[in-house]
Motif scaffolding. Structure first.
Motif, mmCIF file in Angstrom:
data_model
loop_
_atom_site.group_PDB
_atom_site.id
_atom_site.type_symbol
_atom_site.label_atom_id
_atom_site.label_comp_id
_atom_site.label_asym_id
_atom_site.label_seq_id
_atom_site.Cartn_x
_atom_site.Cartn_y
_atom_site.Cartn_z
ATOM 1 N N UNK A 1 -11.496 -1.683 -3.294
ATOM 2 C CA UNK A 1 -11.790 -0.778 -4.023
ATOM 3 C C UNK A 1 -13.266 -0.034 -3.132
ATOM 4 N N UNK A 2 -13.536 -0.555 -2.393
ATOM 5 C CA UNK A 2 -14.887 0.400 -1.484
ATOM 6 C C UNK A 2 -14.431 1.905 -0.583
ATOM 7 N N UNK B 1 -4.187 -0.610 -5.532
ATOM 8 C CA UNK B 1 -4.233 -2.375 -4.608
ATOM 9 C C UNK B 1 -5.105 -3.185 -5.343
ATOM 10 N N UNK B 2 -6.718 -1.919 -5.300
ATOM 11 C CA UNK B 2 -7.613 -3.218 -5.847
ATOM 12 C C UNK B 2 -7.926 -3.658 -7.743
ATOM 13 N N UNK B 3 -6.599 -2.916 -8.579
ATOM 14 C CA UNK B 3 -6.720 -2.735 -9.550
ATOM 15 C C UNK B 3 -5.703 -4.228 -9.378
ATOM 16 N N UNK C 1 -13.142 -4.368 -14.792
ATOM 17 C CA UNK C 1 -13.941 -3.005 -15.922
ATOM 18 C C UNK C 1 -13.894 -2.402 -14.651
ATOM 19 N N UNK C 2 -14.461 -2.726 -13.241
ATOM 20 C CA UNK C 2 -15.293 -1.247 -12.680
ATOM 21 C C UNK C 2 -14.811 -0.630 -11.974
ATOM 22 N N UNK C 3 -13.205 -1.591 -11.235
ATOM 23 C CA UNK C 3 -11.779 -1.591 -10.764
ATOM 24 C C UNK C 3 -11.368 -0.831 -11.864
ATOM 25 N N UNK C 4 -11.030 -1.086 -12.709
ATOM 26 C CA UNK C 4 -9.921 -0.358 -13.487
ATOM 27 C C UNK C 4 -10.530 1.008 -13.832
ATOM 28 N N UNK C 5 -11.308 1.035 -14.465
ATOM 29 C CA UNK C 5 -11.830 2.501 -14.147
ATOM 30 C C UNK C 5 -11.895 3.597 -12.780
#
Length: 220
Positions: free
Chosen positions: A106-107, A127-129, A136-140
């Protein structure tokens, strides 16, 4: 309970001073163990003492060349300082050295997004998702990267996925509205701009989108 675990417990309780004491005790008893320096670095980063945090992470890397969590910690410091190019390098090193967690992908993805490189960010955010499907934040963030890469159909699906997790996500409603505009469905776009404003009345982008779509529909 050892010093590191005790320190982490104090951090959960937001007791910075006691956490620092525990990490320092670990370092005194185990001066060649990078873990103590990494945890102290994380603590310093948490209280925004970035220069000191860097020194602790670098000390950990002096003790052991391949410590992926030290590179991850350094990456977070550089990210907070908005030095996204350096943050990118540190996150890449963490992954190369075996860190396979949603947060580091993610980062890294967000670092690349901040450098206006959405296509490079895309596989890391994907990959993070995959690793954290209910965050929620990862998917967004993955949805945003799809949108910025002009993969509108995929972004559309992803923003709907975000709303399945959190129906009151104002930014997801706004971006879904934009997606509907790309699909030439202004009435559906308007619904989502209005929904974003119902959730967050000061959402400037949604307000602007609503105004534009209303003008468009009134002119037809």
């Amino acid at each position: 309970m050892d010093y590191i675990q005790q320190g982490l417990e104090y951090m959960k309780e937001h007791n910075v001073e006691e956490a620092a004491k525990q990490f320092n005790l670990h370092i005194e008893h185990h001066p060649n163990d990078p873990i103590g320096y990494i945890n102290f670095g994380n603590l310093l980063a948490h209280i925004k003492e970035y220069d000191r945090a860097k020194r602790f992470f670098e000390k950990a890397l002096d003790l052991k060349e391949e410590v992926p969590t030290a590179h991850y910690g350094l990456g977070n410091v550089y990210f907070d300082e908005e030095n996204y190019a350096e943050a990118t390098q540190q996150y890449q090193k963490a992954i190369q050295q075996g860190l396979d967690e949603a947060d580091v992908y993610l980062m890294l993805g967000m670092s690349l997004m901040n450098q206006e490189q959405p296509k490079l960010a895309l596989p890391y955010l994907q990959r993070a998702s995959e690793l954290n499907q209910d965050d929620v934040d990862v998917q967004f963030q993955y949805g945003l990267s799809l949108a910025y890469a002009n993969l509108i159909d995929e972004a559309f699906k992803q923003f709907n996925r975000v709303l399945e997790l959190d129906k009151n996500h104002s930014d997801a409603h706004y971006n879904l509205g934009v997606s509907y505009l790309y699909k030439d469905q202004p009435k559906e776009a308007l619904k989502h701009f209005k929904q974003a404003l119902n959730i967050q009345p000061d959402h400037l982008l949604a307000g602007h989108g609503k105004k534009q779509v209303e003008e468009l529909l009134n002119s037809q």
